[in-house]
Scaffold this motif. Structure first.
Motif, PDB file in Angstrom:
ATOM      1  N   ASP A  13       0.505  -1.637   2.357  1.00 12.32           N
ATOM      2  CA  ASP A  13      -0.405  -2.457   3.165  1.00 12.32           C
ATOM      3  C   ASP A  13      -0.959  -3.611   2.328  1.00 12.32           C
ATOM      4  O   ASP A  13      -1.017  -4.757   2.775  1.00 12.32           O
ATOM      5  CB  ASP A  13      -1.551  -1.591   3.710  1.00 12.32           C
TER       6      ASP A  13
ATOM      7  N   GLU B 183       1.859  -6.089   1.334  1.00  7.15           N
ATOM      8  CA  GLU B 183       2.281  -6.885   2.502  1.00  7.15           C
ATOM      9  C   GLU B 183       1.256  -7.991   2.768  1.00  7.15           C
ATOM     10  O   GLU B 183       1.623  -9.140   3.040  1.00  7.15           O
ATOM     11  CB  GLU B 183       2.436  -5.969   3.723  1.00  7.15           C
ATOM     12  N   THR B 184      -0.020  -7.643   2.683  1.00  5.90           N
ATOM     13  CA  THR B 184      -1.078  -8.646   2.899  1.00  5.90           C
ATOM     14  C   THR B 184      -0.961  -9.763   1.866  1.00  5.90           C
ATOM     15  O   THR B 184      -1.031 -10.953   2.196  1.00  5.90           O
ATOM     16  CB  THR B 184      -2.472  -7.970   2.778  1.00  5.90           C
TER      17      THR B 184
ATOM     18  N   LYS C 112       2.822   3.843   9.715  1.00  3.81           N
ATOM     19  CA  LYS C 112       1.435   3.487   9.469  1.00  3.81           C
ATOM     20  C   LYS C 112       0.561   4.426  10.284  1.00  3.81           C
ATOM     21  O   LYS C 112       0.753   4.539  11.500  1.00  3.81           O
ATOM     22  CB  LYS C 112       1.174   2.045   9.917  1.00  3.81           C
TER      23      LYS C 112
ATOM     24  N   ARG D  21       9.121   1.561   4.128  1.00  7.11           N
ATOM     25  CA  ARG D  21       8.002   2.510   4.139  1.00  7.11           C
ATOM     26  C   ARG D  21       8.520   3.934   4.161  1.00  7.11           C
ATOM     27  O   ARG D  21       9.580   4.205   4.704  1.00  7.11           O
ATOM     28  CB  ARG D  21       7.111   2.280   5.360  1.00  7.11           C
TER      29      ARG D  21
ATOM     30  N   SER E  97       7.469   1.883  11.851  1.00  2.91           N
ATOM     31  CA  SER E  97       7.292   1.066  10.645  1.00  2.91           C
ATOM     32  C   SER E  97       8.659   0.610  10.159  1.00  2.91           C
ATOM     33  O   SER E  97       8.862   0.399   8.968  1.00  2.91           O
ATOM     34  CB  SER E  97       6.596   1.890   9.559  1.00  2.91           C
TER      35      SER E  97
END
Ligand code: FES
Length: 319
Positions: free
Chosen positions: A200, A203-204, A223, A219, A290
């Protein structure tokens, strides 16, 4: 799917809680070819099937290498692999599949791994090194004794392109990812694999600077926010047979197909492996997987039957 019988040739403790398994094919037949980022289904016993990335040498057609982290709480597969599987045992595996392919034409590749996420990433680094590709590998782990394949990375031909980030707290991990990803490279690609919080955050950080089509993720599990979202009942129509079925709030499309003895391929049942992806004829999917790319999600033309639902009252599938 045809299964392949293999023998466990070697088991190695690669780090605390992580073992590698070298699987060999006996006799004259070679194992199927594969590309970096590929995984195999491993039938671990007791009906449990798990996906593990291949992390050995793709040119060695007699062997496949996987690495398994013992997870707590375990969903069964990692426990079985660590507790019950030893050299000399026989296992059944599926043919390699690649949902996380490497773009060998990229001008530069940023490889980000955390924990057991090193498995597909090390295969990519090996390949990029072999073809003379430009890359940097950043490997995040809790501590040195949790860093799998450390020797292989330190002593291999591309040691100068590997950076170990060991023992960082959450905040430092985030800042480090921001620093690594701050400068996008024209024609470059970013690959990331690791546990959900790392993914997470990575990715951000990547989305802040890199174009969407340069960001590649694998993944281990769906999620949690997607998996736990409220679910409404809906109707699913199977276009090829014209059959209409009801999916209750607590069921998945896959559950309903199975209950009606309608064949559908599946494996992880968590929305991460892509085995159950199906074409959508009409209706809007409520994507909860995901696995699909942002582009596939937006198109609404495909969906994962194991976790995704209909956004409206009905969806028509190409089955
Ligand atoms: Fe793996 Fe659906 S079975 S994504």
């Amino acid at each position: 799917m045809t299964l392949i019988n293999v023998v466990v040739e070697k088991v190695t403790q690669e780090a605390e809680g992580i073992r590698s398994f070298v699987l060999a094919k006996k006799g004259l037949f070679k194992l199927p070819a594969y590309t970096p980022g590929s995984h195999i289904d491993v039938h671990c016993g007791e009906g449990i099937i798990r996906q593990y990335s291949l992390c050995g040498d793709p040119d060695d057609r007699r062997h496949l290498m996987i690495a398994v982290r013992q997870v707590a709480p375990s969903r069964g597969g990692s426990d079985l692999m660590h507790r019950d599987v030893a050299a000399g045992d026989r296992l059944e595996i599926g043919a390699p599949r690649n949902n996380f392919p490497l773009d060998e034409a990229a001008t530069h590749s940023v490889l980000l791994a955390a924990g057991i996420g090193i498995t597909p990433i090390i295969a990519m680094a090996d390949r990029l090194h072999a073809i003379g590709g430009s890359f940097k590998l950043h490997y995040f782990s809790r501590a040195t004794n949790h860093t799998a394949f450390r020797k292989r990375l330190e002593q291999g031909g591309y040691a100068d392109r590997v950076t170990f980030h060991e023992g960082l707290d959450v905040q430092s991990t985030g800042q480090t990812l921001d620093n690594i990803l701050r400068q996008p490279v024209e024609g470059g690609q970013v690959y990331m694999c690791g546990p959900a919080p790392f993914m997470d955050r990575a990715e951000t950080a990547a989305k802040a600077h890199w174009p969407q089509d340069a960001i590649n993720l694998e993944r281990f599990a769906a999620k949690p926010a997607l998996a736990g979202a409220p679910a409404k009942p809906f109707t699913v129509e199977l276009a090829r047979s014209g059959v209409t079925l009801q999916v209750a709030a607590g069921e998945t499309i896959l559950d309903v197909l199975e209950a009606h003895e309608i064949d559908a391929a599946f494996s992880c049942e968590q929305g991460v492996c892509g085995t159950c992806v199906c074409d959508v004829v009409s209706g809007q999917p409520d994507h909860r997987d995901s696995f699909l790319s942002g582009h596939q999600r937006k198109s609404g033309r495909v969906m994962c039957l194991c976790v995704s639902r209909a956004a409206g009252e009905k969806i028509v599938l190409d089955i």
